[in-house]
Scaffold this motif. Structure first.
Motif, short mmCIF file in Angstrom:
data_model
loop_
_atom_site.label_atom_id
_atom_site.label_comp_id
_atom_site.label_asym_id
_atom_site.label_seq_id
_atom_site.Cartn_x
_atom_site.Cartn_y
_atom_site.Cartn_z
N THR A 75 53.99 63.58 -53.60
CA THR A 75 53.57 63.29 -52.22
C THR A 75 52.26 62.50 -52.21
OG1 THR A 75 54.61 65.34 -51.52
CG2 THR A 75 53.06 64.32 -49.99
N ALA A 76 51.31 62.95 -52.98
CA ALA A 76 50.02 62.25 -53.01
C ALA A 76 50.17 60.84 -53.57
CB ALA A 76 49.02 63.05 -53.84
N MET A 77 50.96 60.69 -54.60
CA MET A 77 51.16 59.36 -55.18
C MET A 77 51.91 58.44 -54.23
SD MET A 77 49.52 59.28 -57.93
CE MET A 77 50.11 57.89 -58.83
N ALA A 78 52.85 58.98 -53.48
CA ALA A 78 53.58 58.16 -52.50
C ALA A 78 52.65 57.67 -51.40
CB ALA A 78 54.74 58.95 -51.90
N VAL A 79 51.73 58.52 -50.96
CA VAL A 79 50.76 58.11 -49.95
C VAL A 79 49.84 57.03 -50.51
CG1 VAL A 79 48.77 58.90 -48.61
CG2 VAL A 79 50.84 60.27 -48.67
N VAL A 80 49.37 57.20 -51.73
CA VAL A 80 48.48 56.21 -52.35
C VAL A 80 49.19 54.87 -52.51
CG1 VAL A 80 47.26 55.60 -54.48
CG2 VAL A 80 47.02 57.87 -53.52
N VAL A 81 50.42 54.90 -52.99
CA VAL A 81 51.18 53.67 -53.20
C VAL A 81 51.46 52.98 -51.86
CG1 VAL A 81 53.41 52.76 -53.94
CG2 VAL A 81 52.19 54.35 -55.38
N GLY A 82 51.78 53.73 -50.83
CA GLY A 82 52.05 53.14 -49.52
C GLY A 82 50.82 52.50 -48.91
N VAL A 83 49.70 53.20 -48.97
CA VAL A 83 48.46 52.64 -48.42
C VAL A 83 48.03 51.41 -49.22
CG1 VAL A 83 45.99 53.10 -48.14
CG2 VAL A 83 47.67 54.80 -47.41
N LEU A 84 48.13 51.49 -50.53
CA LEU A 84 47.75 50.36 -51.37
C LEU A 84 48.64 49.15 -51.12
CD1 LEU A 84 45.73 49.66 -53.59
CD2 LEU A 84 47.40 50.43 -55.26
N ALA A 85 49.93 49.36 -50.96
CA ALA A 85 50.84 48.24 -50.68
C ALA A 85 50.54 47.62 -49.32
CB ALA A 85 52.29 48.72 -50.73
N GLY A 86 50.26 48.44 -48.31
CA GLY A 86 49.93 47.90 -46.99
C GLY A 86 48.65 47.09 -46.99
N VAL A 87 47.63 47.61 -47.66
CA VAL A 87 46.35 46.90 -47.72
C VAL A 87 46.51 45.58 -48.48
CG1 VAL A 87 44.03 46.99 -48.73
CG2 VAL A 87 44.91 48.94 -47.46
N LEU A 88 47.21 45.61 -49.59
CA LEU A 88 47.38 44.39 -50.39
C LEU A 88 48.23 43.35 -49.66
CD1 LEU A 88 47.79 45.81 -53.97
CD2 LEU A 88 45.81 44.66 -52.99
N SER A 89 49.20 43.78 -48.88
CA SER A 89 50.01 42.83 -48.11
C SER A 89 49.16 42.11 -47.07
CB SER A 89 51.16 43.56 -47.42
OG SER A 89 52.04 44.07 -48.36
N VAL A 90 48.30 42.84 -46.40
CA VAL A 90 47.42 42.21 -45.41
C VAL A 90 46.41 41.29 -46.08
CG1 VAL A 90 45.62 42.70 -43.70
CG2 VAL A 90 47.70 44.05 -43.72
N VAL A 91 45.85 41.73 -47.19
CA VAL A 91 44.85 40.92 -47.90
C VAL A 91 45.46 39.61 -48.38
CG1 VAL A 91 43.49 40.81 -50.03
CG2 VAL A 91 43.35 42.81 -48.56
N PHE A 92 46.67 39.66 -48.91
CA PHE A 92 47.25 38.46 -49.49
C PHE A 92 47.93 37.56 -48.47
CE2 PHE A 92 46.62 40.80 -53.41
CZ PHE A 92 45.92 39.82 -54.08
N VAL A 93 47.88 37.92 -47.20
CA VAL A 93 48.25 36.97 -46.16
C VAL A 93 47.03 36.14 -45.78
CG1 VAL A 93 48.96 36.79 -43.74
CG2 VAL A 93 50.22 38.27 -45.29
#
Length: 118
Positions: A75-93
């Protein structure tokens, strides 16, 4: 996925901004002396490597700190991966456009300069 997403986003965003500039859809124009393919290649490789290292280090750190007796806390790793993916998607736009701004200028300034020279 963490390596290829920034590569594809960087190439796609820079390509779309350059095409929109050439069609006159945006008020900025890109300098003709810019080697577009070289810029896209350099930035996409740089973004991919940095993101791969960042994701690896964050996930290893999270796994080490949040896992009790080295068992996977899904659960904790899924939350970390989800937040990290969302932040990186916004950054790389926004990051490729921010880097491309160095070679962009307003179309109005070019037209005013041409009128003064004529």
């Amino acid at each position: 996925m963490a390596i290829f997403l920034p590569v594809v986003l960087t190439i796609d965003i820079i390509n779309r901004v350059i095409i929109a500039s050439e069609q006159g859809a945006i008020e900025f124009t890109v300098d003709e002396q810019l080697n577009k393919k070289k810029l896209m290649t350099k930035l996409s490789i740089l973004h991919g490597v940095i993101t791969g290292l960042l994701v690896l280090s964050v996930l290893l750190l999270a796994q080490y700190n949040w896992s009790e007796y080295y068992k996977l806390d899904a659960t904790a790793m899924a939350v970390v991966v989800g937040v990290l993916a969302g932040v990186l998607s916004v950054v790389f736009v926004y990051l490729p456009v921010w880097r491309l701004r160095r070679w962009m200028c307003r179309r109005e300034a070019i037209l005013a300069l041409e009128e003064v020279e004529a």
